[in-house]
Design a protein around this motif. Structure first.
Motif, mmCIF file in Angstrom:
data_model
loop_
_atom_site.group_PDB
_atom_site.id
_atom_site.type_symbol
_atom_site.label_atom_id
_atom_site.label_comp_id
_atom_site.label_asym_id
_atom_site.label_seq_id
_atom_site.Cartn_x
_atom_site.Cartn_y
_atom_site.Cartn_z
ATOM 1 N N LEU A 1 1.121 -1.338 -0.087
ATOM 2 C CA LEU A 1 0.113 -0.499 0.067
ATOM 3 C C LEU A 1 0.706 1.186 -0.325
ATOM 4 O O LEU A 1 0.771 2.729 -0.551
ATOM 5 C CB LEU A 1 -0.800 -0.710 1.205
ATOM 6 C CG LEU A 1 -2.041 0.770 1.409
ATOM 7 C CD1 LEU A 1 -2.895 0.988 -0.026
ATOM 8 C CD2 LEU A 1 -3.054 0.420 2.292
ATOM 9 N N ASN A 2 2.201 1.307 1.016
ATOM 10 C CA ASN A 2 3.047 2.312 0.532
ATOM 11 C C ASN A 2 3.133 2.415 -0.317
ATOM 12 O O ASN A 2 3.948 3.670 -0.904
ATOM 13 C CB ASN A 2 3.928 2.456 1.466
ATOM 14 C CG ASN A 2 4.906 1.227 1.958
ATOM 15 O OD1 ASN A 2 4.866 0.830 0.748
ATOM 16 N ND2 ASN A 2 5.926 1.664 2.079
ATOM 17 N N GLU A 3 3.729 1.722 -1.258
ATOM 18 C CA GLU A 3 4.247 1.790 -2.645
ATOM 19 C C GLU A 3 3.215 2.443 -3.674
ATOM 20 O O GLU A 3 3.650 3.466 -4.485
ATOM 21 C CB GLU A 3 4.727 0.300 -3.514
ATOM 22 C CG GLU A 3 6.010 0.489 -2.742
ATOM 23 C CD GLU A 3 7.230 1.071 -2.535
ATOM 24 O OE1 GLU A 3 7.732 1.315 -4.167
ATOM 25 O OE2 GLU A 3 7.938 0.746 -1.828
ATOM 26 N N ILE A 4 1.992 2.191 -3.472
ATOM 27 C CA ILE A 4 0.764 2.625 -4.330
ATOM 28 C C ILE A 4 0.810 3.524 -3.462
ATOM 29 O O ILE A 4 0.445 4.717 -4.529
ATOM 30 C CB ILE A 4 -0.490 1.437 -3.684
ATOM 31 C CG1 ILE A 4 0.094 -0.001 -4.945
ATOM 32 C CG2 ILE A 4 -1.155 2.447 -4.707
ATOM 33 C CD1 ILE A 4 -1.079 -1.078 -4.193
ATOM 34 N N GLU A 5 0.597 4.263 -3.228
ATOM 35 C CA GLU A 5 0.513 5.799 -2.787
ATOM 36 C C GLU A 5 1.665 6.284 -3.437
ATOM 37 O O GLU A 5 1.551 7.192 -3.712
ATOM 38 C CB GLU A 5 0.479 5.792 -0.821
ATOM 39 C CG GLU A 5 0.046 5.288 0.471
ATOM 40 C CD GLU A 5 -0.194 5.040 1.376
ATOM 41 O OE1 GLU A 5 0.728 5.159 1.999
ATOM 42 O OE2 GLU A 5 -1.158 4.986 1.957
ATOM 43 N N ARG A 6 2.712 6.472 -3.049
ATOM 44 C CA ARG A 6 3.914 7.394 -3.182
ATOM 45 C C ARG A 6 3.855 7.201 -5.165
ATOM 46 O O ARG A 6 4.326 7.720 -5.688
ATOM 47 C CB ARG A 6 5.337 5.621 -3.713
ATOM 48 C CG ARG A 6 6.593 6.586 -3.049
ATOM 49 C CD ARG A 6 8.707 6.207 -2.963
ATOM 50 N NE ARG A 6 8.029 4.884 -4.331
ATOM 51 C CZ ARG A 6 8.497 4.974 -5.193
ATOM 52 N NH1 ARG A 6 8.876 5.461 -5.766
ATOM 53 N NH2 ARG A 6 8.586 3.675 -5.711
ATOM 54 N N HIS A 7 3.174 5.947 -5.796
ATOM 55 C CA HIS A 7 3.063 5.794 -6.881
ATOM 56 C C HIS A 7 2.093 6.907 -7.435
ATOM 57 O O HIS A 7 2.697 7.428 -8.779
ATOM 58 C CB HIS A 7 2.848 4.568 -7.838
ATOM 59 C CG HIS A 7 4.250 4.080 -8.256
ATOM 60 N ND1 HIS A 7 4.931 4.290 -9.505
ATOM 61 C CD2 HIS A 7 4.987 2.854 -7.329
ATOM 62 C CE1 HIS A 7 6.237 3.022 -9.480
ATOM 63 N NE2 HIS A 7 6.126 2.239 -8.103
ATOM 64 N N LEU A 8 1.308 7.413 -6.961
ATOM 65 C CA LEU A 8 0.473 8.362 -7.228
ATOM 66 C C LEU A 8 0.085 9.143 -6.623
ATOM 67 O O LEU A 8 -0.422 10.445 -7.185
ATOM 68 C CB LEU A 8 -1.371 7.509 -6.195
ATOM 69 C CG LEU A 8 -1.637 5.803 -7.234
ATOM 70 C CD1 LEU A 8 -2.893 6.041 -6.409
ATOM 71 C CD2 LEU A 8 -2.193 5.896 -8.134
#
Length: 147
Positions: free
Chosen positions: A138-145
Motif C-alpha cells: 500500500l505504501n508503494e501504491i501511495e508513492r506512485h500515485l
C-alpha cells in the motif's frame, strides 16, 4: 499521477486481470493515506490443458478448408473477472455516493474495464493511470500515485 490530484475521500480502483483493490483516500490531496475498502480476487484458473483438450476445429467454405483458432480460456476468464469488477464497482459507487474515481490498471486490463463499465461509472472517472501496481504494498501504491 499525470497531474491529477487525488482529493480526500476519493476512491481508487487498482486492478489487473486477476486481482482488484478498491481504495479510499482518507488523507488529503497532498498527503495520500489509502485505506483498503475491498479486495476482489479472480478464482483459480485451471491450466489450459485441463480446460480444453481438443484440437482446433476446421471450417469448410466451398472447396477451401481452414482451421479455427484455439480458444484462449485464460483470456476469457480474465475478461469475465474484469466485467465482474466493473459490476461491483458500479454497485459500490451507487451505495457510497462516489463522485471521483481514479482507475489504475495495466493497459489491456484498463481497456477491458472501460468496455465493461456502464456510462454512469465512466462519468465518475477523474483520471486513469496505465500501470500495474496491484501487487505492490500500500505504501508503494501511495508513492506512485503521489508522484
Amino acid at each position: 499521477m499525470n497531474d491529477a490530484i487525488i482529493p480526500y475521500n476519493a476512491w481508487i480502483l487498482v486492478s489487473d486481470a486477476s486481482k482488484a483493490l478498491l481504495l479510499r483516500n482518507v488523507g488529503n490531496a497532498f498527503n495520500l493515506m489509502l485505506e483498503v475498502q475491498q479486495v476482489i480476487e479472480n478464482p483459480h484458473n485451471a491450466p489450459a490443458r485441463e480446460q480444453g483438450t481438443d484440437k482446433p476445429g476446421r471450417v469448410a467454405m466451398g472447396s477451401h478448408r481452414s482451421s479455427v483458432g484455439q480458444t484462449n480460456f485464460h483470456e476469457q476468464q480474465e475478461e469475465r473477472f474484469l466485467s465482474m469488477v466493473a459490476e461491483k464497482l458500479e454497485a459500490i459507487c451507487e451505495q457510497n455516493d462516489v463522485h471521483k474515481l481514479f482507475v489504475v490498471a495495466p493497459p489491456k486490463a484498463l481497456a477491458d474495464l472501460r468496455r465493461a463499465m456502464p456510462e454512469t461509472t465512466r462519468r465518475r472517472i477523474a483520471a486513469e493511470y496505465d500501470k500495474d501496481l496491484v501487487n505492490l504494498p500500500l505504501n508503494e501504491i501511495e508513492r506512485h500515485l503521489a508522484a
